[in-house]
Design a protein around this motif. Structure first.
Motif, PDB file in Angstrom:
ATOM      1  N   PRO A 249       0.807  -1.232   0.000  1.00 56.61           N
ATOM      2  CA  PRO A 249       0.000   0.000   0.000  1.00 56.61           C
ATOM      3  C   PRO A 249       0.833   1.271   0.000  1.00 56.61           C
ATOM      4  O   PRO A 249       0.423   2.289  -0.569  1.00 56.61           O
ATOM      5  N   ALA A 250       2.013   1.250   0.614  1.00 52.99           N
ATOM      6  CA  ALA A 250       2.834   2.465   0.647  1.00 52.99           C
ATOM      7  C   ALA A 250       3.363   2.790  -0.746  1.00 52.99           C
ATOM      8  O   ALA A 250       3.404   3.965  -1.154  1.00 52.99           O
ATOM      9  N   VAL A 251       3.790   1.782  -1.488  1.00 48.73           N
ATOM     10  CA  VAL A 251       4.234   2.010  -2.871  1.00 48.73           C
ATOM     11  C   VAL A 251       3.070   2.470  -3.731  1.00 48.73           C
ATOM     12  O   VAL A 251       3.208   3.387  -4.559  1.00 48.73           O
ATOM     13  N   ARG A 252       1.916   1.902  -3.538  1.00 49.83           N
ATOM     14  CA  ARG A 252       0.738   2.327  -4.296  1.00 49.83           C
ATOM     15  C   ARG A 252       0.455   3.810  -4.067  1.00 49.83           C
ATOM     16  O   ARG A 252       0.203   4.565  -5.011  1.00 49.83           O
ATOM     17  N   GLU A 253       0.495   4.230  -2.819  1.00 54.97           N
ATOM     18  CA  GLU A 253       0.214   5.622  -2.509  1.00 54.97           C
ATOM     19  C   GLU A 253       1.259   6.541  -3.130  1.00 54.97           C
ATOM     20  O   GLU A 253       0.931   7.604  -3.673  1.00 54.97           O
ATOM     21  N   LEU A 254       2.519   6.131  -3.083  1.00 52.48           N
ATOM     22  CA  LEU A 254       3.588   6.940  -3.664  1.00 52.48           C
ATOM     23  C   LEU A 254       3.435   7.034  -5.182  1.00 52.48           C
ATOM     24  O   LEU A 254       3.611   8.109  -5.779  1.00 52.48           O
ATOM     25  N   VAL A 255       3.094   5.914  -5.823  1.00 54.45           N
ATOM     26  CA  VAL A 255       2.873   5.915  -7.271  1.00 54.45           C
ATOM     27  C   VAL A 255       1.708   6.845  -7.615  1.00 54.45           C
ATOM     28  O   VAL A 255       1.767   7.592  -8.608  1.00 54.45           O
ATOM     29  N   TYR A 256       0.661   6.821  -6.812  1.00 51.13           N
ATOM     30  CA  TYR A 256      -0.497   7.671  -7.070  1.00 51.13           C
ATOM     31  C   TYR A 256      -0.105   9.147  -6.973  1.00 51.13           C
ATOM     32  O   TYR A 256      -0.534   9.975  -7.795  1.00 51.13           O
ATOM     33  N   ARG A 257       0.709   9.463  -6.004  1.00 47.40           N
ATOM     34  CA  ARG A 257       1.166  10.853  -5.866  1.00 47.40           C
ATOM     35  C   ARG A 257       2.062  11.247  -7.028  1.00 47.40           C
ATOM     36  O   ARG A 257       1.985  12.371  -7.540  1.00 47.40           O
TER      37      ARG A 257
END
Length: 634
Positions: A592-600
């Protein structure tokens, strides 16, 4: 059933239960005259159940009835036709011509059907027919009684007809009916290796079970084929039993001729194949050497097997160029094989080697070619097609084609314990569960992981078990009882081969994810430290795919620990690499942390990102939005 019950009760007045009615229904095919005769036979019997069993086994009364009311009233020519064609369970015009020597047999068969002489068509086109089995029994009994030599000759003619058309099961049955055990064994022995080359192991075993046990054990070539079939289907005990029978028939090594030594070399290769399927390398070098010494004398199919086993060994040593060299060595021999099975495994391993080097286009081409070879040689859902389909499904999943991936992975799932090398089983159970989870089907994902775990235990496959544990912690599906304390504090240093290394790396990944899940700052810091060490350990092995996944895991640890800048610096080159080969899911599945960073990166930080990866970020965001709709994702 209702009509049969009514007729029996009316004729006998006896208490007959449903099981008795069902047995008689099956015996008579629901033929009303036969049921009526049975009711007459049962009328004065105090034990109707025993009487039904006697009638089912004997039906002498029915034979007398048919002989008097049907057979004795037929003209001699038609009766002779019926007797001759009764030797086969199924009959068609061509087979009838071979048995009777008559022409226009299709018209005769249709005429018999129209006259209600107990002949039923088996297909809409009327190509195949069968006699009512009671009527056929009576015809065969009369033929055996009146002319047993002719009966044997007819069975032999039928055996030849079936064998010429590749209908081996029926051909074996006909040889055995004629009392020709040796011919039946020879037929199976002659055809077995062609069947193995076409990945039809179950057919080989099915034919072998028809043969007399004692006689087939004296035939080492047949036992070799049986051993291969069992070995390739993960039937270790049965394969070892066949190998023991082979060894018992061979002369001691000092007295053995070349043929015996060829068989010994092949049995060594069978054991090596079993070792590979057990996900080990012990003894593989020696077995390969024993076969290569005799390579000029071995069947081309075996040379393909040598190359496949050697390629597997090199893949597990991370020597991908050497794996491809073995496949190149085997290519001339592949052209001499009569089926694609060893060729299929060659392309599967070539695809695995390319995939580990992040050459996904070559990997996909290899997997698709393997599937094409399998489908050209057999039906679409052949064993070989399913093996290659699992790895193609894994590749398609990683490229974001989840629905297509699930279809392929579900198909291979039906193979169960017969699912090939561990790479294929991992794709089937671990990636299959991951794809179900991505679609929001967590119950199915849990079931797939549970089944995979049971398989790992029953087949003693630690690498599969490690992948399943890591996947549970990655997805959160079935993590009960798993915590950071469940795992060793560090990876061992003394790992004997690549299989042990990958197993240890997966256990380490599981430990890292367990540390992240525990939620404390100290555990997250420890997860970062261990993820960094994992990446450093993978780096020197030359495994580009493993290194990429290691960096994504480290980025997840850093981002989850609040080190967003470090995570971003690590993630951007990984994204560039994923964009180059079209890998969508490894990024989104990192956590989830990588997902959030990719989204940003794709939204609020869009202006600060390398513009060459912006289209890929857009694709990731669209996929992540789809995941959100199924409840997956940050």
């Amino acid at each position: 059933m209702d009509e049969s019950r009514e007729l029996l009760l009316a004729g006998t007045g006896l208490p007959i239960d449903d099981a008795d009615v069902a047995e008689l229904e099956e015996t008579t095919d629901g033929w009303v005259a036969a049921v009526q005769l049975a009711s007459l036979a049962l009328r004065d019997d105090d034990d109707p159940q025993a009487a039904i069993r006697r009638f089912a086994a004997n039906h002498r009364e029915l034979g007398d009835y048919l002989s008097e009311t049907v057979l004795d009233r037929l003209d001699a020519e038609l009766l002779d036709f019926l007797l001759a064609t009764s030797v086969s369970e199924g009959i068609c015009a061509s087979l009838a011509e071979a048995l009777t020597g008559r022409r226009r047999c299709q018209r005769i068969l249709e005429d018999i059907e129209e006259r209600d002489l107990f002949l039923t068509r088996l297909d809409a086109e009327g190509q195949w027919f069968r006699f009512h089995h009671l009527f056929a029994d009576i015809l065969r009994q009369r033929l055996e009684r009146e002319d047993p030599a002719r009966a044997d000759a007819l069975h032999r003619s039928a055996a030849t007809w079936f064998a010429d058309r590749g209908m081996l099961s029926a051909a074996v049955d006909q040889h055995l009916a004629a009392g020709d055990e040796e011919q039946a064994i020879t037929l199976v022995e002659d055809e077995a290796f062609d069947l193995l080359e076409q990945s039809r192991m179950s057919t080989v075993l099915g034919l072998a079970t028809k043969l007399p046990t004692t006689a087939r054990r004296r035939r080492p070539d047949l036992q070799v084929a049986i051993a291969w079939a069992h070995a390739l289907l993960h039937h270790r005990a049965e394969a070892n039993a066949a190998l023991a029978f082979i060894e018992a028939t061979l002369p001691p090594a000092p007295d053995a001729d070349d043929d015996a030594e060829d068989i010994r070399a092949e049995t060594a290769l069978i054991r090596a194949a079993m070792t590979v399927l057990d996900d080990h390398l012990d003894g593989v070098d020696e077995a390969l050497e024993a076969c290569l010494v005799r390579a000029e004398r071995l069947r081309p199919w075996l040379l393909g097997g040598i190359a496949a086993i050697a390629s597997f060994r090199e893949v597990q040593r991370f020597q991908y160029d050497e794996a491809r060299q073995w496949l190149s060595w085997a290519r001339p021999h592949h052209r001499r094989t009569r089926g694609p099975f060893s060729v299929i495994y060659g392309y599967i391993l070539a695809g695995v080697a390319a995939r580990e080097e992040l050459d996904f286009d070559t990997a996909e081409a290899s997997f698709r070619h393997a599937m094409s070879l399998a489908r050209d040689s057999d039906e679409d859902r052949s064993y070989g097609s399913r093996l290659s389909g699992a790895l193609l499904g894994e590749l398609l999943y990683e490229r974001g084609e989840v629905s297509d991936a699930v279809e392929l992975l579900d198909d291979t799932y039906h193979l169960g314990a017969e699912g090939g090398i561990v790479e294929i089983i991992i794709a089937t159970y671990v990636v299959g569960a991951r794809a179900k989870h991505a679609l929001g089907l967590d119950d199915q994902a849990r079931h797939r992981l549970d089944e995979g775990e049971r398989l790992a235990q029953s087949l003693h496959l630690p690498r599969l078990a490690a992948h399943i544990t890591a996947e549970r912690l990655r997805s959160g599906v079935g993590v009960e009882g798993l915590s950071a304390e469940s795992f060793p504090p560090a990876m061992p240093d003394d790992l004997p081969d690549g299989i042990a290394r990958v197993t240890a790396e997966k256990i380490e990944e599981a430990a890292i994810r367990a540390l992240l899940a525990s939620g404390t700052a100290d555990s997250r810091g420890e997860a970062c430290r261990r993820a960094r060490m994992l990446c450093e350990g993978i780096g020197p092995t030359g495994r580009a795919r493993a290194a990429l996944n290691g960096r994504l895991l480290l980025a997840e640890c850093l981002a989850a620990s609040g080190s967003a800048e470090q995570a971003g610096n690590l993630l951007v080159p990984a994204l560039r690499e994923c964009a180059r080969v079209g890998l969508v899911r490894p990024v989104l599945d990192a956590g989830p942390a990588v997902r959030e960073l990719v989204y940003r990166f794709g939204t609020t930080m869009r202006g600060d990102v390398d513009p060459t990866i912006l289209p890929f970020l857009d694709r990731l965001r669209v996929t992540a939005d789809g995941d959100r709709q199924t409840g997956r994702g940050a």
